[in-house]
Design a protein around this motif. Structure first.
Motif, PDB file in Angstrom:
ATOM      1  N   SER A 166       0.878 -39.326   8.580  1.00 47.00           N
ATOM      2  CA  SER A 166      -0.495 -39.365   7.939  1.00 47.00           C
ATOM      3  C   SER A 166      -0.108 -38.195   6.673  1.00 47.00           C
ATOM      4  CB  SER A 166      -1.490 -38.617   8.629  1.00 47.00           C
ATOM      5  OG  SER A 166      -1.713 -39.355   9.741  1.00 47.00           O
ATOM      6  N   ARG A 167      -0.802 -38.664   5.552  1.00 46.35           N
ATOM      7  CA  ARG A 167      -0.571 -37.970   4.298  1.00 46.35           C
ATOM      8  C   ARG A 167      -1.201 -36.386   4.405  1.00 46.35           C
ATOM      9  NH1 ARG A 167      -2.368 -40.823  -0.741  1.00 46.35           N
ATOM     10  NH2 ARG A 167      -0.716 -39.197  -1.766  1.00 46.35           N
ATOM     11  N   TRP A 168      -0.241 -35.740   3.564  1.00 44.82           N
ATOM     12  CA  TRP A 168      -0.692 -34.287   3.339  1.00 44.82           C
ATOM     13  C   TRP A 168      -0.895 -33.464   4.536  1.00 44.82           C
ATOM     14  CZ3 TRP A 168      -5.475 -36.507   0.210  1.00 44.82           C
ATOM     15  CH2 TRP A 168      -4.909 -36.996  -0.799  1.00 44.82           C
TER      16      TRP A 168
ATOM     17  N   VAL B 173       5.615 -27.866   0.103  1.00 43.93           N
ATOM     18  CA  VAL B 173       4.919 -28.169   1.320  1.00 43.93           C
ATOM     19  C   VAL B 173       3.460 -28.612   1.170  1.00 43.93           C
ATOM     20  CG1 VAL B 173       4.548 -27.560   3.715  1.00 43.93           C
ATOM     21  CG2 VAL B 173       6.465 -26.585   2.593  1.00 43.93           C
ATOM     22  N   ASN B 174       3.231 -29.778   1.212  1.00 46.53           N
ATOM     23  CA  ASN B 174       1.736 -30.341   1.081  1.00 46.53           C
ATOM     24  C   ASN B 174       1.116 -30.315   2.150  1.00 46.53           C
ATOM     25  OD1 ASN B 174      -0.766 -31.487   0.371  1.00 46.53           O
ATOM     26  ND2 ASN B 174       0.150 -33.072  -0.852  1.00 46.53           N
ATOM     27  N   ASP B 175       0.363 -29.445   2.766  1.00 43.05           N
ATOM     28  CA  ASP B 175      -0.617 -29.473   3.787  1.00 43.05           C
ATOM     29  C   ASP B 175      -2.173 -29.293   3.641  1.00 43.05           C
ATOM     30  OD1 ASP B 175      -0.485 -29.521   6.690  1.00 43.05           O
ATOM     31  OD2 ASP B 175      -0.871 -27.602   6.967  1.00 43.05           O
ATOM     32  N   ALA B 176      -2.434 -30.153   2.608  1.00 41.07           N
ATOM     33  CA  ALA B 176      -3.708 -29.783   1.829  1.00 41.07           C
ATOM     34  C   ALA B 176      -4.872 -30.913   2.503  1.00 41.07           C
ATOM     35  CB  ALA B 176      -3.669 -30.030   0.141  1.00 41.07           C
ATOM     36  N   TYR B 177      -4.368 -31.633   3.491  1.00 37.10           N
ATOM     37  CA  TYR B 177      -5.527 -32.495   4.215  1.00 37.10           C
ATOM     38  C   TYR B 177      -6.637 -31.867   4.376  1.00 37.10           C
ATOM     39  CZ  TYR B 177      -7.930 -36.528   6.109  1.00 37.10           C
ATOM     40  OH  TYR B 177      -8.871 -37.400   6.232  1.00 37.10           O
ATOM     41  N   ASN B 178      -6.343 -30.713   5.291  1.00 39.26           N
ATOM     42  CA  ASN B 178      -7.615 -29.936   6.005  1.00 39.26           C
ATOM     43  C   ASN B 178      -7.014 -28.542   6.487  1.00 39.26           C
ATOM     44  OD1 ASN B 178     -10.174 -29.490   6.815  1.00 39.26           O
ATOM     45  ND2 ASN B 178     -10.514 -31.535   7.813  1.00 39.26           N
ATOM     46  N   ALA B 179      -7.944 -27.716   6.792  1.00 42.29           N
ATOM     47  CA  ALA B 179      -7.646 -26.317   7.281  1.00 42.29           C
ATOM     48  C   ALA B 179      -8.861 -25.897   7.993  1.00 42.29           C
ATOM     49  CB  ALA B 179      -7.228 -25.428   5.925  1.00 42.29           C
TER      50      ALA B 179
ATOM     51  N   LYS C 186      -2.569 -25.370   0.995  1.00 45.08           N
ATOM     52  CA  LYS C 186      -3.284 -25.741   1.863  1.00 45.08           C
ATOM     53  C   LYS C 186      -4.721 -25.187   1.793  1.00 45.08           C
ATOM     54  CE  LYS C 186      -3.439 -25.561   7.022  1.00 45.08           C
ATOM     55  NZ  LYS C 186      -3.372 -26.996   7.065  1.00 45.08           N
ATOM     56  N   ALA C 187      -5.644 -25.990   2.200  1.00 43.11           N
ATOM     57  CA  ALA C 187      -7.155 -25.582   2.295  1.00 43.11           C
ATOM     58  C   ALA C 187      -7.857 -26.765   2.851  1.00 43.11           C
ATOM     59  CB  ALA C 187      -7.564 -25.533   0.728  1.00 43.11           C
ATOM     60  N   SER C 188      -9.101 -26.577   2.928  1.00 42.58           N
ATOM     61  CA  SER C 188     -10.245 -27.555   3.552  1.00 42.58           C
ATOM     62  C   SER C 188     -10.035 -28.711   2.543  1.00 42.58           C
ATOM     63  CB  SER C 188     -11.386 -27.108   3.653  1.00 42.58           C
ATOM     64  OG  SER C 188     -11.681 -26.513   5.141  1.00 42.58           O
ATOM     65  N   ARG C 189     -10.302 -29.986   3.177  1.00 39.99           N
ATOM     66  CA  ARG C 189     -10.195 -31.380   2.019  1.00 39.99           C
ATOM     67  C   ARG C 189     -11.199 -31.122   1.141  1.00 39.99           C
ATOM     68  NH1 ARG C 189      -8.767 -34.433  -0.672  1.00 39.99           N
ATOM     69  NH2 ARG C 189      -8.428 -36.476  -0.408  1.00 39.99           N
ATOM     70  N   SER C 190     -12.178 -30.375   1.185  1.00 42.69           N
ATOM     71  CA  SER C 190     -13.309 -30.482   0.166  1.00 42.69           C
ATOM     72  C   SER C 190     -12.889 -29.640  -1.208  1.00 42.69           C
ATOM     73  CB  SER C 190     -14.590 -29.866   0.450  1.00 42.69           C
ATOM     74  OG  SER C 190     -14.267 -28.629   1.132  1.00 42.69           O
TER      75      SER C 190
END
Length: 471
Positions: free
Chosen positions: A318-320, A334-340, A445-449
Motif C-alpha cells: 500500500s502506498r505512502w 521515507v514517505n509515511d504520509a498516508y495517515n498518522a 508523516k501526518a494525517s491524510r488530510s
C-alpha cells in the motif's frame, strides 16, 4: 465475483429489474463503483454523491460491456433498482460470501491494520488463492466490494474492518461473517470521535463477539501485549490465540533487534515450531504486525518455516506507508504520509532513528487528526520524543497542531535550528531543498488530510537535480 444471474441478484437485493430483456444473463465480471473500472460482464453500482452521480454514467458503462447497473432509479439501460444502494451492495456481498468456500479472516485495530492485512495476504497466498482489501478500503462500501471480488477459486478472504463508532464493526461483520478475527491494538486513533479508549475497545471487540464458537471453527487472535485487547478474550466463544512479545503469547518474538538499515529481525515462535525472520519492512513496530500475521497463518495450517520465509520476503503493498526511496545523491526519503495517530507517529520516529544511525535525520511532521481533547498533549508528546531520539531536525508543518509539535520539542530541550515551524508543504520543500545533504534521511508523516505526501513526492522526483516543488 462468482457468476450470478440478474434475476438472482435482484431477488437477493430486493430490487426491481428495468430494461432487462433476459434476466437469466449473468454477471461474470467485477462489481465496481468507478465507471472507469467497468468492463465486460461487470455490474456497475451507481452511488449518488454530492458532486458526482453514478447514474449519469449508466449508458457509458453498459457501452463498455457492463451487464447492468445497480441504482435507485431507471436509467434507460439494463438496471436493478433498489431503495438504497449501500444496503443492496451489503446484501449482495453477504449472499456471495455464503456461497464461497473461502475462509474469511477479518482484522481491526487502532493502528497497523493495512500493513498487517498486507502481510497476512502475502503469507496466505503462498498456501492458496487469496483475496484481500486493497489499500484501506475498510468501510461499508469498500468491504463488500472487496468481498465481491472473490471467485470460486478463492480460499482465503482477508478483510480489514474500520470503525468510527460503536456498532460499525458489528455491521461489517454481519455483511461478511468472519471465521478468524484479529484485533491488533486499542490506541488513540479517532479518540476524539469515540470519547476514550474504553469506547474504542468496546467497538473493536465487536469483531470477536461476531465470531462463531470454537466448536464451529471460530478463532480470535488477540494482542497479548495490549491490556484492552487481551481482555477481549472474555467477549468471545471462539478459540483464543494470543500473539506478542509477552512470554505468555502463543505466537511470540524473541531476540528482537533492528538491522543497521532499520529492518526488524527476530526469532519467531509458534506452537508448531520456531524460525528466524528478517523483514524487508522498516521499523520495530512491524514486529507486532508480523506476529499477528504469523498467528493467522499458523491457525490456517502453515508451518513456522513457511511463515518465516513469507514474512522475510514480504514488502509494502500500500502506498505512502514507510515507503523508502534512495535518491541518487544519497538522500533517503521515507514517505509515511498516508495517515498518522500518536502510536504510528512514535513508531515512525523510532524507525527514523534506527535508519539514520550515523546520519542526519529529518522528521517532517504535521497534524494528527481526530484526537479531540487529547490533541495538545499528544502533539506535545511527539515533539518531545523527536528530541529524545536525537532526531537532527524537526520540521513541523501547518497550523496550531504543528505549533504544538514544535513547542513539545522546545520544552524537551530543542533550541535554535533543531526544530522549525513552517506554514505549509511548499515552505517545507523550500527548506529541505536548501538544507538537505547527501546521506540525510527524511521522514514525512501526518494525517491524510494534511497532504504531506506532496513533500515526499517532490523530494523523490527531484533526485539529484535539486529542483523540487510541492504539488
Amino acid at each position: 465475483m462468482i457468476a450470478l444471474s440478474l434475476a438472482e441478484i435482484a431477488e437477493v437485493v430486493g430490487g426491481q429489474t428495468h430494461d432487462i430483456p433476459d434476466p437469466s444473463v449473468q454477471v461474470t465480471g467485477p462489481v465496481v463503483r468507478d465507471s472507469r473500472e467497468a468492463g465486460p460482464g461487470s455490474l456497475f453500482v451507481a452511488f449518488a454523491g454530492e458532486r458526482v452521480d453514478g447514474h449519469d454514467f449508466a449508458a457509458s458503462v453498459v457501452g463498455t460491456g457492463a451487464v447492468a447497473v445497480l441504482g435507485t432509479r431507471p436509467v434507460g439501460v439494463p438496471a436493478i433498482v433498489v431503495d438504497d444502494v449501500q444496503t443492496a451492495l451489503g446484501a449482495l456481498a453477504r449472499h456471495v460470501v455464503r456461497r464461497l468456500g473461502a475462509t474469511l479472516v477479518a482484522l481491526t485495530g487502532s493502528a497497523g491494520k493495512t500493513s498487517t492485512k498486507d502481510l497476512i495476504a502475502q503469507v496466505l497466498r503462498r498456501k492458496a488463492p487469496t483475496v484481500f482489501t486493497p489499500g484501506s478500503l475498510n468501510n461499508e462500501i469498500g468491504l463488500p466490494l472487496t468481498a465481491l471480488s472473490a471467485t470460486e477459486e478463492t480460499r482465503f478472504l482477508v478483510l480489514e474492518m474500520g470503525a468510527r463508532g460503536i456498532g460499525h464493526i458489528s455491521y461489517l461483520a454481519g455483511l461478511t461473517p468472519p471465521k478468524v478475527g484479529l484485533v491488533l491494538n486499542v490506541g488513540s486513533a479517532h479518540i476524539g470521535e469515540f470519547g476514550g479508549r474504553e469506547q474504542i475497545a468496546q467497538a473493536k471487540g465487536e469483531l470477536v463477539e461476531a465470531l462463531p464458537p470454537e466448536a464451529d471453527g471460530g478463532t480470535a487472535i488477540l494482542n497479548a501485549d495490549d491490556p484492552y485487547v487481551r481482555a477481549m478474550a472474555s467477549r468471545t466463544k471462539a478459540k483464543v490465540i494470543f500473539f506478542g512479545e509477552s512470554g505468555e503469547a502463543d505466537v511470540r518474538a524473541e531476540n528482537v533487534r533492528l538491522t543497521d538499515t532499520g529492518q526488524p529481525s527476530f526469532r519467531l515462535h509458534t506452537p508448531s515450531g520456531a524460525s528466524d525472520v528478517t523483514m524487508r519492512l522498516y521499523g520495530e513496530h512491524h514486529v507486532s504486525n508480523a506476529l499477528a500475521a504469523a498467528a493467522v497463518a499458523h491457525e490456517l495450517g502453515m508451518s513456522a518455516d513457511e511463515i518465516a520465509v513469507a514474512l522475510s520476503e514480504a514488502g509494502s503493498l500500500s502506498r505512502w506507508r514507510m515507503e523508502v526511496t534512495e535518491r541518487p545523491d544519497g538522500v533517503t526519503v521515507v514517505n509515511d504520509a498516508y495517515n498518522a495517530n500518536p502510536e504510528s507517529m512514535k513508531a515512525a520516529l523510532r524507525a527514523l532513528a534506527a535508519m539514520g544511525k550515523g546520519r542526519r535525520t529529518w522528521a517532517v511532521l504535521g497534524k494528527m487528526a481526530e484526537l479531540g481533547d487529547e490533541a495538545l498533549a499528544e502533539h506535545d508528546a511527539v515533539g518531545r520524543l523527536a528530541v529524545r531520539l536525537n532526531v537532527s531536525k524537526l520540521v513541523a508543518v501547518g497550523g496550531r497542531e504543528a505549533a504544538w509539535l514544535q513547542l513539545g520539542a522546545y520544552n524537551e530541550g530543542s533550541w535554535g535550528e533543531e526544530s522549525v515551524h513552517v506554514s505549509d508543504a511548499q515552505a517545507a520543500v523550500d527548506l529541505l531543498r536548501s538544507e538537505l545533504r547527501p546521506g540525510d534521511v527524511v521522514l514525512v508523516k501526518a494525517s491524510r488530510s494534511v497532504g504531506l505526501e506532496s513533500v515526499a513526492q517532490a523530494l523523490v522526483e527531484s533526485g539529484a537535480e535539486g529542483e523540487v516543488s510541492a504539488r
